[in-house]
Enzyme design. Structure first.
Site, PDB file in Angstrom:
ATOM      1  N   SER A  96       2.844  -2.103  10.356  1.00 61.76           N
ATOM      2  CA  SER A  96       4.282  -2.166  10.641  1.00 61.76           C
ATOM      3  C   SER A  96       4.926  -3.511  10.281  1.00 61.76           C
ATOM      4  CB  SER A  96       4.555  -1.799  12.104  1.00 61.76           C
ATOM      5  OG  SER A  96       4.136  -0.468  12.354  1.00 61.76           O
ATOM      6  N   LYS A 135       0.212   4.255  -0.339  1.00 62.26           N
ATOM      7  CA  LYS A 135      -0.385   5.484   0.212  1.00 62.26           C
ATOM      8  C   LYS A 135      -0.070   6.663  -0.719  1.00 62.26           C
ATOM      9  CE  LYS A 135      -0.198   3.348   4.679  1.00 62.26           C
ATOM     10  NZ  LYS A 135      -0.241   3.456   6.117  1.00 62.26           N
ATOM     11  N   HIS A 139      -9.780   1.401   4.291  1.00 59.69           N
ATOM     12  CA  HIS A 139      -8.536   1.559   5.050  1.00 59.69           C
ATOM     13  C   HIS A 139      -8.798   2.495   6.236  1.00 59.69           C
ATOM     14  CE1 HIS A 139      -4.486   2.670   6.194  1.00 59.69           C
ATOM     15  NE2 HIS A 139      -4.100   1.563   5.586  1.00 59.69           N
ATOM     16  N   ASN A 149       0.878  -1.174   0.000  1.00 60.73           N
ATOM     17  CA  ASN A 149       0.000   0.000   0.000  1.00 60.73           C
ATOM     18  C   ASN A 149       0.913   1.221   0.000  1.00 60.73           C
ATOM     19  OD1 ASN A 149      -1.788   2.054   0.462  1.00 60.73           O
ATOM     20  ND2 ASN A 149      -2.306   1.431   2.560  1.00 60.73           N
ATOM     21  N   GLU A 202      -6.077  -5.045  10.183  1.00 64.19           N
ATOM     22  CA  GLU A 202      -5.100  -3.984  10.455  1.00 64.19           C
ATOM     23  C   GLU A 202      -5.452  -3.263  11.757  1.00 64.19           C
ATOM     24  OE1 GLU A 202      -2.838  -2.830   6.606  1.00 64.19           O
ATOM     25  OE2 GLU A 202      -4.397  -1.376   7.032  1.00 64.19           O
ATOM     26  N   GLU A 205      -7.144   4.810   7.497  1.00 66.85           N
ATOM     27  CA  GLU A 205      -6.840   6.226   7.247  1.00 66.85           C
ATOM     28  C   GLU A 205      -8.014   6.904   6.538  1.00 66.85           C
ATOM     29  OE1 GLU A 205      -3.027   5.731   5.334  1.00 66.85           O
ATOM     30  OE2 GLU A 205      -2.141   5.171   7.263  1.00 66.85           O
ATOM     31  N   GLY A 228       1.821   2.253  10.813  1.00 66.90           N
ATOM     32  CA  GLY A 228       2.770   3.354  10.720  1.00 66.90           C
ATOM     33  C   GLY A 228       3.404   3.736  12.051  1.00 66.90           C
TER      34      GLY A 228
HETATM   35  P1  PGA Z   1       2.399   0.339   7.611  1.00 66.50           P
HETATM   36  O1  PGA Z   1       0.952   0.542   6.942  1.00 66.50           O
HETATM   37  O2  PGA Z   1       2.944  -0.967   7.080  1.00 66.50           O
HETATM   38  O3  PGA Z   1       3.212   1.526   7.172  1.00 66.50           O
HETATM   39  O4  PGA Z   1       2.201   0.271   9.081  1.00 66.50           O
HETATM   40  C1  PGA Z   1       0.082  -0.518   6.730  1.00 66.50           C
HETATM   41  C2  PGA Z   1      -1.183  -0.022   6.083  1.00 66.50           C
HETATM   42  O5  PGA Z   1      -1.596   1.105   6.386  1.00 66.50           O
HETATM   43  O6  PGA Z   1      -1.805  -0.719   5.265  1.00 66.50           O
END
Ligand code: PGA
Length: 255
Positions: free
Chosen positions: A212, A11, A94, A9, A166, A96, A172
């Site tokens: 992460s 982003k 997601h 992903n 998740e 976010e 993150g």
């Molecule tokens: P990250 O993000 O691996 O940077 O923690 C995962 C995600 O948001 O899908």
């Protein structure tokens, strides 16, 4: 046996040249699609150039879509628009987008229906906040999201869905859920889908862990029986690391 699925992903990262450089360096070396589904979920402006260059072994995904076909929705992109440029997957719900862009279980549900109608494979993201985990509400939150997000979908559709577990507190932040914690949640999701649909549907459903994931923890996560893959943010931006994720997934699931 479920085929592993690794999705990056990206982003809001990578301009066109960076995206192209990435796809050139991974497409020759990525394992065959028979062994692992490899997906890059990129931002809208690079989807077409990535889709044009995707080899048989890499598939391209979007990070969002609208649930309607067309209309006066400034700034939005529909599933048919994604399909028309060669996109195969789409991330839906997601955290976010839920936290910052008003995504709700209702819009997630509408988007899932539309994605299936357009033959895109959705990667549905669900997961609890830190506060919910600390109050022991994880399973309840997951049940509620599954019920609302999957409403009206057929067993056949759910068997072809990808769910990314998740936990919000792990995204993150550098705090990965331990492989046991992640596996327990994925196991719970599978059990709940078995109740809502059937054991057969639950058995076919692929569940990823996300939050992460790094090159130093992917092996342990992939060794867990209910984790079929990973949705990887920050660590998916480097071609070399992405290839490592794919290779580890193939190895872990062939043992
Ligand atoms: P990250 O993000 O691996 O940077 O923690 C995962 C995600 O948001 O899908």
């Amino acid at each position: 046996m479920r085929k592993p699925i690794i999705a990056g992903n990206w982003k809001m990262f990578k301009v066109r040249d960076e995206a192209l450089q990435f796809i050139y360096s991974v497409s020759d070396q990525a394992p065959s699609q028979e062994l692992v589904d490899s997906v890059i979920c990129a931002q809208f402006t690079v989807l077409r150039c990535l889709a044009k260059r995707q080899g048989e072994n890499i598939r391209i995904g979007a990070q969002n879509m609208h649930y309607l076909d067309e209309g006066a929705y400034t700034g939005e992109v529909s599933a048919s628009m994604l399909k028309a440029i060669g996109v195969s997957y789409v991330i839906i719900g997601h955290s976010e987008r839920r936290a910052m862009f008003n995504e709700t279980d209702k819009t997630v549900n509408l988007k899932l229906h539309k994605a299936f109608q357009q033959e895109l494979t959705p990667i549905l993201c669900i997961g609890e906040s830190l506060e919910q985990r600390e109050k022991n509400l994880t399973n309840r939150v997951l049940n509620r999201q599954l019920k609302a997000d999957l409403a009206g979908l057929t067993g056949e559709q759910v068997a072809n869905l990808v769910i990314a577990y998740e936990p919000i507190w792990a995204i993150g932040t550098g705090k990965t859920a331990t492989s046991e914690v992640a596996n327990e949640a994925c196991k719970h999701i599978r059990k709940q889908v078995a109740k809502m649909y059937s054991p057969d549907v639950a058995n076919k459903l692929r569940i990823q862990y996300g939050g992460s994931v790094k090159v130093n923890n992917i092996e342990e996560l992939m060794s867990m029986p209910h984790i079929d893959g990973a949705l990887i943010g920050g660590a998916s931006l480097k071609a070399e690391d992405f290839l490592t994720f794919l290779k580890v997934a193939v190895k872990a699931k062939s043992e």
